[in-house]
Write a protein that holds these residues in place. Structure first.
Motif, PDB file in Angstrom:
ATOM      1  N   GLU A   1     -31.354  21.236   4.973  1.00 28.00           N
ATOM      2  CA  GLU A   1     -30.055  21.296   4.295  1.00 28.00           C
ATOM      3  C   GLU A   1     -29.124  22.249   5.041  1.00 28.00           C
ATOM      4  OE1 GLU A   1     -30.997  22.045   0.197  1.00 28.00           O
ATOM      5  OE2 GLU A   1     -31.418  19.919  -0.169  1.00 28.00           O
ATOM      6  N   ALA A   2     -29.680  23.357   5.503  1.00 32.60           N
ATOM      7  CA  ALA A   2     -28.872  24.308   6.279  1.00 32.60           C
ATOM      8  C   ALA A   2     -28.396  23.674   7.584  1.00 32.60           C
ATOM      9  CB  ALA A   2     -29.676  25.577   6.559  1.00 32.60           C
ATOM     10  N   ALA A   3     -29.165  22.707   8.094  1.00 26.68           N
ATOM     11  CA  ALA A   3     -28.791  22.027   9.346  1.00 26.68           C
ATOM     12  C   ALA A   3     -27.830  20.863   9.091  1.00 26.68           C
ATOM     13  CB  ALA A   3     -30.046  21.533  10.071  1.00 26.68           C
ATOM     14  N   GLY A   4     -27.374  20.708   7.836  1.00 30.19           N
ATOM     15  CA  GLY A   4     -26.344  19.712   7.560  1.00 30.19           C
ATOM     16  C   GLY A   4     -26.858  18.345   7.151  1.00 30.19           C
ATOM     17  N   PHE A   5     -28.098  18.280   6.661  1.00 30.59           N
ATOM     18  CA  PHE A   5     -28.622  17.014   6.150  1.00 30.59           C
ATOM     19  C   PHE A   5     -28.640  17.050   4.625  1.00 30.59           C
ATOM     20  CE2 PHE A   5     -30.576  17.392  10.358  1.00 30.59           C
ATOM     21  CZ  PHE A   5     -30.292  16.144  10.887  1.00 30.59           C
TER      22      PHE A   5
ATOM     23  N   THR B   1     -19.752  19.649   3.656  1.00 29.87           N
ATOM     24  CA  THR B   1     -19.482  18.234   3.357  1.00 29.87           C
ATOM     25  C   THR B   1     -18.621  17.604   4.446  1.00 29.87           C
ATOM     26  OG1 THR B   1     -19.642  18.710   1.012  1.00 29.87           O
ATOM     27  CG2 THR B   1     -18.598  16.644   1.611  1.00 29.87           C
ATOM     28  N   GLU B   2     -17.640  18.349   4.967  1.00 28.65           N
ATOM     29  CA  GLU B   2     -16.812  17.812   6.062  1.00 28.65           C
ATOM     30  C   GLU B   2     -17.684  17.471   7.270  1.00 28.65           C
ATOM     31  OE1 GLU B   2     -12.798  20.435   4.994  1.00 28.65           O
ATOM     32  OE2 GLU B   2     -13.977  20.909   6.776  1.00 28.65           O
ATOM     33  N   PHE B   3     -18.636  18.370   7.581  1.00 27.09           N
ATOM     34  CA  PHE B   3     -19.531  18.135   8.719  1.00 27.09           C
ATOM     35  C   PHE B   3     -20.375  16.882   8.491  1.00 27.09           C
ATOM     36  CE2 PHE B   3     -23.820  18.596  10.470  1.00 27.09           C
ATOM     37  CZ  PHE B   3     -23.537  18.637  11.816  1.00 27.09           C
ATOM     38  N   LYS B   4     -20.975  16.765   7.310  1.00 26.48           N
ATOM     39  CA  LYS B   4     -21.832  15.606   7.013  1.00 26.48           C
ATOM     40  C   LYS B   4     -21.045  14.306   7.100  1.00 26.48           C
ATOM     41  CE  LYS B   4     -24.962  17.998   3.890  1.00 26.48           C
ATOM     42  NZ  LYS B   4     -24.882  18.589   2.561  1.00 26.48           N
ATOM     43  N   LEU B   5     -19.845  14.325   6.544  1.00 27.41           N
ATOM     44  CA  LEU B   5     -18.996  13.135   6.540  1.00 27.41           C
ATOM     45  C   LEU B   5     -18.572  12.758   7.961  1.00 27.41           C
ATOM     46  CD1 LEU B   5     -17.622  11.196   4.547  1.00 27.41           C
ATOM     47  CD2 LEU B   5     -15.719  12.799   4.412  1.00 27.41           C
ATOM     48  N   LEU B   6     -18.133  13.754   8.709  1.00 31.50           N
ATOM     49  CA  LEU B   6     -17.668  13.503  10.075  1.00 31.50           C
ATOM     50  C   LEU B   6     -18.806  12.996  10.952  1.00 31.50           C
ATOM     51  CD1 LEU B   6     -15.313  13.658  12.058  1.00 31.50           C
ATOM     52  CD2 LEU B   6     -15.961  16.024  12.538  1.00 31.50           C
ATOM     53  N   ARG B   7     -19.992  13.598  10.816  1.00 34.92           N
ATOM     54  CA  ARG B   7     -21.125  13.166  11.640  1.00 34.92           C
ATOM     55  C   ARG B   7     -21.492  11.718  11.314  1.00 34.92           C
ATOM     56  NH1 ARG B   7     -26.732  16.444  12.292  1.00 34.92           N
ATOM     57  NH2 ARG B   7     -26.685  16.380  10.038  1.00 34.92           N
TER      58      ARG B   7
ATOM     59  N   MET C   1     -25.736  12.623   7.105  1.00 37.76           N
ATOM     60  CA  MET C   1     -27.007  11.936   7.253  1.00 37.76           C
ATOM     61  C   MET C   1     -27.929  12.341   6.116  1.00 37.76           C
ATOM     62  SD  MET C   1     -26.804  10.164   9.990  1.00 37.76           S
ATOM     63  CE  MET C   1     -25.268   9.982  10.852  1.00 37.76           C
ATOM     64  N   ARG C   2     -28.566  11.331   5.523  1.00 44.04           N
ATOM     65  CA  ARG C   2     -29.425  11.602   4.374  1.00 44.04           C
ATOM     66  C   ARG C   2     -30.880  11.308   4.754  1.00 44.04           C
ATOM     67  NH1 ARG C   2     -28.879   8.127  -0.874  1.00 44.04           N
ATOM     68  NH2 ARG C   2     -30.626   8.935  -2.089  1.00 44.04           N
ATOM     69  N   ILE C   3     -31.735  12.280   4.442  1.00 42.59           N
ATOM     70  CA  ILE C   3     -33.120  12.263   4.911  1.00 42.59           C
ATOM     71  C   ILE C   3     -34.076  12.200   3.723  1.00 42.59           C
ATOM     72  CG2 ILE C   3     -34.870  13.590   6.208  1.00 42.59           C
ATOM     73  CD1 ILE C   3     -32.505  12.765   7.916  1.00 42.59           C
ATOM     74  N   LEU C   4     -35.141  11.419   3.885  1.00 42.39           N
ATOM     75  CA  LEU C   4     -36.247  11.438   2.916  1.00 42.39           C
ATOM     76  C   LEU C   4     -37.346  12.322   3.504  1.00 42.39           C
ATOM     77  CD1 LEU C   4     -37.771  10.422   0.396  1.00 42.39           C
ATOM     78  CD2 LEU C   4     -38.511   8.439   1.747  1.00 42.39           C
ATOM     79  N   LEU C   5     -37.713  13.365   2.784  1.00 36.32           N
ATOM     80  CA  LEU C   5     -38.757  14.293   3.239  1.00 36.32           C
ATOM     81  C   LEU C   5     -39.980  14.133   2.349  1.00 36.32           C
ATOM     82  CD1 LEU C   5     -39.865  16.820   4.749  1.00 36.32           C
ATOM     83  CD2 LEU C   5     -38.584  18.215   3.113  1.00 36.32           C
ATOM     84  N   VAL C   6     -41.112  13.756   2.944  1.00 38.51           N
ATOM     85  CA  VAL C   6     -42.344  13.508   2.181  1.00 38.51           C
ATOM     86  C   VAL C   6     -43.430  14.450   2.677  1.00 38.51           C
ATOM     87  CG1 VAL C   6     -43.899  11.726   1.329  1.00 38.51           C
ATOM     88  CG2 VAL C   6     -41.661  11.068   2.261  1.00 38.51           C
ATOM     89  N   GLU C   7     -43.770  15.437   1.849  1.00 42.18           N
ATOM     90  CA  GLU C   7     -44.765  16.449   2.243  1.00 42.18           C
ATOM     91  C   GLU C   7     -45.363  17.022   0.962  1.00 42.18           C
ATOM     92  OE1 GLU C   7     -46.144  18.039   5.202  1.00 42.18           O
ATOM     93  OE2 GLU C   7     -47.257  18.708   3.427  1.00 42.18           O
ATOM     94  N   ASP C   8     -46.694  17.036   0.879  1.00 35.92           N
ATOM     95  CA  ASP C   8     -47.324  17.493  -0.367  1.00 35.92           C
ATOM     96  C   ASP C   8     -47.623  18.990  -0.370  1.00 35.92           C
ATOM     97  OD1 ASP C   8     -49.299  16.733   1.614  1.00 35.92           O
ATOM     98  OD2 ASP C   8     -50.794  17.256   0.103  1.00 35.92           O
TER      99      ASP C   8
END
Ligand code: CA
Length: 220
Positions: free
Chosen positions: A21-25, A153-159, A1-8
């Motif tokens: 990223e540590a949580a697999g995003f 990467t295996e986790f991200k792909l599988l999820r 899963m790919r996330i856009l994070l917007v925070e100034d």
């Protein structure tokens, strides 16, 4: 899963990026509302985390613009804890959920996972794969009396694949949802990870459609 994070807030953004990223995003982070508006319109994110108070373009305007373009990107807004009217404005502008600052990252990640599951029509709190439960917190597969370790990467792909059962998923699509914007995206590498998942979970789990991509076949 790919996330856009917007925070100034630079410190908060750096912390969140690291923890997500540590949580697999896969995370694309920006402080700029103008960049965020463009990225959210052009890139195939699975969700966005959007701070409302940005210096160059208010988060609410970005959100309203996405929705006006019929962009259904799942969005969690970050609001001031005491500002109930910000939450109302945000939800009315098309936000799916909110987290009030200050917050615990665990709550944000739990809301993110819940939102993504809901968006994909997954009713269970955990994803089931080939008789195993995908433990999103530890990024492993749990069986009755067995744990299968997965690389990041295996986790991200599988999820991602488990959220799209029965669909033909091209290498490009998989690459776009597993890697960040500035990553060295070689879609042929996906093949290597697909084969590793097959090795761990059985060949029948992921079928190849020649010239098209892959189909994830949940085993019941
Ligand atoms: Ca801010």
């Amino acid at each position: 899963m790919r996330i856009l994070l917007v925070e100034d807030d630079d410190a908060l953004r750096a912390d969140l990026e690291r923890e997500l990223e540590a949580a697999g995003f896969a995370v694309d982070a920006t402080a700029s509302g103008i960049d965020a508006q463009h990225l959210g319109a052009e890139e195939p994110y699975d969700a966005a985390i959007l701070d409302l108070g940005l210096p160059d373009r208010p988060g609410l305007e970005i959100l309203r613009d996405w929705r006006a373009q019929e962009n259904g990107l799942p969005v969690i807004i970050l609001t001031a804890r005491d500002a109930w009217y910000e939450r109302v404005d945000g939800l009315e502008a098309g936000a799916d959920d909110y987290v009030g600052k200050p917050f615990h990252t665990e709550e944000l990640i739990a809301r993110l996972n819940a939102l993504i599951r809901r968006r994909h029509g997954v009713p269970q709190p955990q994803i089931q794969v080939a008789g195993y439960t995908l433990d999103e917190a530890r990024q492993v597969l749990r069986g009755e009396d067995q744990v299968i370790e997965l690389t990041g990467t295996e986790f991200k792909l599988l999820r991602y694949m488990a959220m799209h059962p029965g669909e033909v998923l091209s290498k490009t699509q998989l690459t776009e949802h597993v890697y960040e914007y500035d990553a060295d995206k070689d879609s042929n590498v996906i093949e290597v990870y697909i084969n590793r998942l097959r090795h761990k979970l059985g060949r029948d789990l992921i079928r190849t459609r020649r010239g098209q991509g892959y189909v994830f076949q949940p085993v019941d």
